[in-house]
Design an enzyme around this catalytic site. Structure first.
Site, PDB file in Angstrom:
ATOM      1  N   SER A 110       3.882   0.553   7.102  1.00 11.87           N
ATOM      2  CA  SER A 110       3.262  -0.724   6.790  1.00 11.87           C
ATOM      3  C   SER A 110       3.277  -1.642   8.020  1.00 11.87           C
ATOM      4  O   SER A 110       2.734  -1.283   9.061  1.00 11.87           O
ATOM      5  CB  SER A 110       3.973  -1.348   5.583  1.00 11.87           C
ATOM      6  OG  SER A 110       3.250  -2.425   5.064  1.00 11.87           O
TER       7      SER A 110
ATOM      8  N   ASP B 129      -3.670   3.960  -1.571  1.00  6.26           N
ATOM      9  CA  ASP B 129      -2.946   2.802  -1.061  1.00  6.26           C
ATOM     10  C   ASP B 129      -3.702   1.541  -1.466  1.00  6.26           C
ATOM     11  O   ASP B 129      -4.813   1.302  -0.998  1.00  6.26           O
ATOM     12  CB  ASP B 129      -2.846   2.919   0.470  1.00  6.26           C
ATOM     13  CG  ASP B 129      -2.135   1.748   1.121  1.00  6.26           C
ATOM     14  OD1 ASP B 129      -1.788   0.780   0.411  1.00  6.26           O
ATOM     15  OD2 ASP B 129      -1.925   1.803   2.346  1.00  6.26           O
TER      16      ASP B 129
ATOM     17  N   HIS C  16       0.983   3.212  -1.411  1.00  5.04           N
ATOM     18  CA  HIS C  16       1.395   2.540  -0.171  1.00  5.04           C
ATOM     19  C   HIS C  16       2.865   2.757   0.159  1.00  5.04           C
ATOM     20  O   HIS C  16       3.206   3.000   1.317  1.00  5.04           O
ATOM     21  CB  HIS C  16       1.124   1.044  -0.267  1.00  5.04           C
ATOM     22  CG  HIS C  16       1.428   0.293   0.998  1.00  5.04           C
ATOM     23  ND1 HIS C  16       0.628   0.357   2.111  1.00  5.04           N
ATOM     24  CD2 HIS C  16       2.465  -0.519   1.341  1.00  5.04           C
ATOM     25  CE1 HIS C  16       1.135  -0.386   3.079  1.00  5.04           C
ATOM     26  NE2 HIS C  16       2.262  -0.925   2.631  1.00  5.04           N
TER      27      HIS C  16
END
Length: 420
Positions: A234, A328, A362
């Site tokens: 991320s 995601d 994600h």
């Protein structure tokens, strides 16, 4: 007498479990439940219904769940479908050295739909899932500006060096770094905001901090080679790509569900300043469960508005492995990874690779941690929707974990894998 056999009883958290039952009546209907309580006191549970075979045996490697939290042949389903009793909680390991996750598996006679707290199981077993193998050292790091924890593999030989960067929640996150050390990599879990005396937010990042951490890791007597690897998720993936683009110390980079331009963060390095790309807040969706789907927040990086914020991945000294979940819902990471690879190829770079996984969300973790679809985060007015489907996500985590280790070894040198 019914027997529940779960092997191995003690293992690293990234290893699969085998679950078997014997001593049942032919075709007997049973309920299997898994449960654990994390360090914050939140209990996670899963449940599935099975039938024994004609010999009164049950092996989850072959048996198909009739119902419960899942259906079909899913050998690790009781782990993959662990769900919190309190909403919006993610299962993560905080104390990686002092204690394992202890998962209790219970076998109940017949079909048990309601909570089984007052029902006596006919067999039980508790297994330990550790995040370090014996002999891994944890060394707190507070040198110069650098803050984190260095995990060193067992033994006296030198190991490839890796910096591990977590996402936008800040703080010091150690469980992936400790597992990498258990697999033979000298790994620095590097905090970069929201920890100790570091900045409270990630709005203004100085790449010289990450350069200092890279030099510190390379100088350690148990780290071999002239370059390091970086693994980031991320927001950590954004910073990992920036390290790859600007720092000569970085020989291999793994970008997991990251954005390939800077949003919400100004990046500074030796007088150079990379500005933020614009958000498209009006494209944010609210799901039917009242959570935020942020995939529309980021534009295509071919747009002129992003020109000054796109990370120049084509300048990377080493190879880049992109890992992306097609489901995601925090970022359109798979599309952006494909754009980054196209950019590399236009500059004659063929040392980028994408692992793109349908059904993966994600919050992409090492194996053994279940999918977390929604959490509360920071100042978000609503829960955040991360996306993903349990089985596809878990299988993606297993495959990617092996591929990440192979990638790091191929560019940094061989590591020694360990088991409990």
């Amino acid at each position: 007498m019914s027997r529940l056999i779960v092997t191995p009883g003690v293992s690293l958290a990234d290893e699969p479990l085998r679950i078997r039952v014997s001593g049942l009546a032919p075709r007997q209907l049973v309920t299997l439940q898994a449960s654990l309580t994390d360090e914050k006191g939140v209990t996670f549970r899963s449940k599935a219904f099975y039938s024994a075979d004609e010999d009164g045996k049950l092996d989850l490697d072959q048996a198909s769940a009739k119902g419960g939290y899942y259906r079909g042949v899913v050998p690790m389903g009781l782990i993959w479908f662990l769900r919190p009793e309190k909403p919006y909680r993610q299962l993560v390991k905080r104390d990686v050295i002092g204690s394992p996750f202890r998962i209790t598996l219970d076998l109940y006679n017949s079909f048990q739909m309601m909570p089984v707290h007052e029902v006596q199981p006919i067999a039980s077993q508790t297994v330990e899932r550790w995040y370090v193998t014996p002999g891994v050292q944890r060394i707190p790091i507070k040198e110069g500006r650098v803050r984190g924890a260095l995990f060193l593999p067992p033994g006296n030989s030198k190991s490839p060096g890796v910096i591990d960067l977590s996402g936008g929640t800040g703080g010091l996150v150690e469980y992936r770094a400790s597992l990498l050390a258990s697999r033979g990599f000298a790994t620095l879990a590097l905090a970069y905001f929201g920890y100790d005396d570091l900045p409270k937010s990630s709005k203004d990042m100085d790449l010289e901090y990450f350069e200092e951490a890279s030099d510190l890791l390379l100088a350690h007597p148990k780290v071999k080679g002239t370059g390091i690897g970086v693994v980031g998720s991320s927001k950590g993936a954004e910073l990992g790509l920036a390290m790859a683009a600007f720092l000569n110390q970085v020989s291999a980079t793994v970008s997991i569900n990251g954005i390939t331009a800077f949003y919400g963060t100004v990046l500074r390095y030796r007088g150079h300043c990379m500005q933020c790309a614009p958000y498209y807040a009006e494209r944010t969706l609210i799901t039917d469960r009242g959570a935020l789907d942020s995939t529309g927040l980021y534009g295509a990086h071919r747009e002129e508005a992003h020109a000054g914020s796109v990370i120049p991945v084509e300048k990377a000294r080493g190879s880049i492995l992109f890992v992306a979940g097609e489901e995601d819902k925090s970022a359109n990471s798979a599309e952006l990874a494909r754009e980054a690879l196209e950019r590399m190829r236009k500059h004659g770079r063929e040392d980028g690779k994408l692992l793109s996984y349908p059904g993966a969300g994600h919050l992409f973790e090492p194996p053994g941690l279940p999918l977390c679809r929604e959490t509360l985060m920071g100042r978000s007015p609503l829960p955040v929707h991360w996306g993903g489907e349990e089985v596809s996500h878990a299988r993606a985590q297993e495959h990617a974990w092996q591929e990440i280790q192979i990638f790091l070894q191929s560019h940094l040198g061989q590591s020694g894998s360990s088991k409990l």
